[in-house]
Design an enzyme around this catalytic site. Structure first.
Site, PDB file in Angstrom:
ATOM      1  N   SER A  98      11.776  11.331   5.754  1.00  0.00           N
ATOM      2  CA  SER A  98      10.574  12.147   5.945  1.00  0.00           C
ATOM      3  C   SER A  98      11.017  13.581   6.104  1.00  0.00           C
ATOM      4  CB  SER A  98       9.820  11.710   7.213  1.00  0.00           C
ATOM      5  OG  SER A  98       8.820  12.657   7.576  1.00  0.00           O
ATOM      6  N   TYR A 137       7.893   9.517  16.004  1.00  0.00           N
ATOM      7  CA  TYR A 137       8.072   9.530  14.552  1.00  0.00           C
ATOM      8  C   TYR A 137       9.352  10.276  14.188  1.00  0.00           C
ATOM      9  CZ  TYR A 137       6.868   9.756   9.606  1.00  0.00           C
ATOM     10  OH  TYR A 137       6.883   9.617   8.247  1.00  0.00           O
ATOM     11  N   THR A 197      -0.896   9.730   0.684  1.00  0.00           N
ATOM     12  CA  THR A 197      -1.020   8.277   0.745  1.00  0.00           C
ATOM     13  C   THR A 197      -1.983   7.813   1.826  1.00  0.00           C
ATOM     14  OG1 THR A 197       0.820   8.122   2.310  1.00  0.00           O
ATOM     15  CG2 THR A 197       1.350   7.972  -0.055  1.00  0.00           C
ATOM     16  N   SER A 203       0.842  -1.194   0.000  1.00  0.00           N
ATOM     17  CA  SER A 203       0.000   0.000   0.000  1.00  0.00           C
ATOM     18  C   SER A 203       0.880   1.246   0.000  1.00  0.00           C
ATOM     19  CB  SER A 203      -0.922   0.011   1.228  1.00  0.00           C
ATOM     20  OG  SER A 203      -0.151   0.030   2.425  1.00  0.00           O
TER      21      SER A 203
END
Length: 282
Positions: A145, A158, A193, A21
């Site tokens: 990121s 994160y 996404t 995905s």
């Protein structure tokens, strides 16, 4: 300095993690269109089957694996080599997000995200490195990121994991600089996404609040996944060390360099609704 040899992906294998995905699936579709062979890794067996059935290539393989299981990952590497004698690229797209501030998060929740985002990147890289070294030219692409460039409030686990992946990527690039394997990092910002909508949040946060915050974050994402996939594949073929995806990534990269101690003053207002996990939903 001599120009680095570009990769020819046609008929040669790229290994993609998180392929069922999101960005992993988009990168797989882009490489399939360019004639690459693919080894597709994910823990989601149904998602892998659905993706594989939509691709035009007939020599792709799918591999169901939990990247937090080191033994399973290293065992899988041999199976990939057996099916794919010409592995020349690895693109690590697997990852998740986590909402919550330091008082809301448990140690277990933070460790889980580090296992997925960091150690799931490290172990598959280490496991496949021998195969990559056997290629005349090879490249490892790690998706980092925008939060590997600047660390916002409300995203401690994160940001920790992405700064760690950035450090791993840069150190590995330096270790391998005299070899045939190059290493690069991708810094995406705002790719649509749905990762934040499908990510986790601290159990201490009310579900309605978490949904509100996640939707506020998703509303700030502007880059189409197919566009990001093209940039990622182009960077892999060109064996680039550093690639920004999205205008926000370029902006934050400059901001963090110009004012490393003050960038949050400029980011706080824009991200206010995406980090407010305390205000109840009325």
């Amino acid at each position: 300095m001599a120009r680095m040899q570009r990769l020819d992906v046609r008929g040669r294998t790229t290994v993609i993690t998180g392929a069922a995905s999101g960005m992993g699936a988009e990168v797989a579709r882009e490489l399939d269109r360019r004639g690459a062979r693919l080894a597709l890794l994910d823990r989601n067996a149904d998602g892998l089957r659905e993706l594989a059935s939509s691709l035009t290539g007939t020599r792709h393989t799918t591999h169901v694996v939990d990247l937090t299981d080191d033994d399973a990952v290293f065992a899988l590497a041999g199976g990939i080599e057996a099916s794919h004698p010409h592995v020349q690229a690895l693109i690590t797209c697997a990852g998740s997000s986590m909402l919550g501030d330091i008082d809301q998060l448990t140690m277990e929740e933070m460790r889980w995200l580090m296992e997925v985002n960091l150690w799931g990147t490290v172990n598959v890289t280490k496991a496949l490195l021998p195969a990559l070294r056997r290629a005349p030219a090879a490249h490892i692409t790690h998706l980092v990121s925008i939060y590997g460039l600047a660390a916002p409030a409300g995203r401690i686990p994160y940001a920790m994991s992405k700064y760690a992946v950035r450090g791993f990527t840069e150190a590995l690039r330096h270790e391998l600089e005299a070899s045939s394997v190059s290493v690069g990092a991708i810094y995406p910002a705002g790719v649509k996404t749905g990762i934040i909508l499908h990510g986790r949040f601290a159990a201490a946060i009310e579900p309605a609040v978490a949904e509100r915050v996640a939707r506020a974050g998703a509303a700030m994402y502007h880059t189409e996944p197919a566009d990001a996939a093209r940039r990622i594949v182009d960077a892999t073929i060109a064996r680039r060390a550093r690639t920004m995806v999205g205008r926000e990534a370029r902006l934050v990269d400059v901001l963090a360099r110009v004012t490393p101690n003050g960038y949050w003053r400029f980011m706080r207002r824009a991200l206010r609704d995406t980090i407010d996990t305390r205000t109840p939903v009325r």
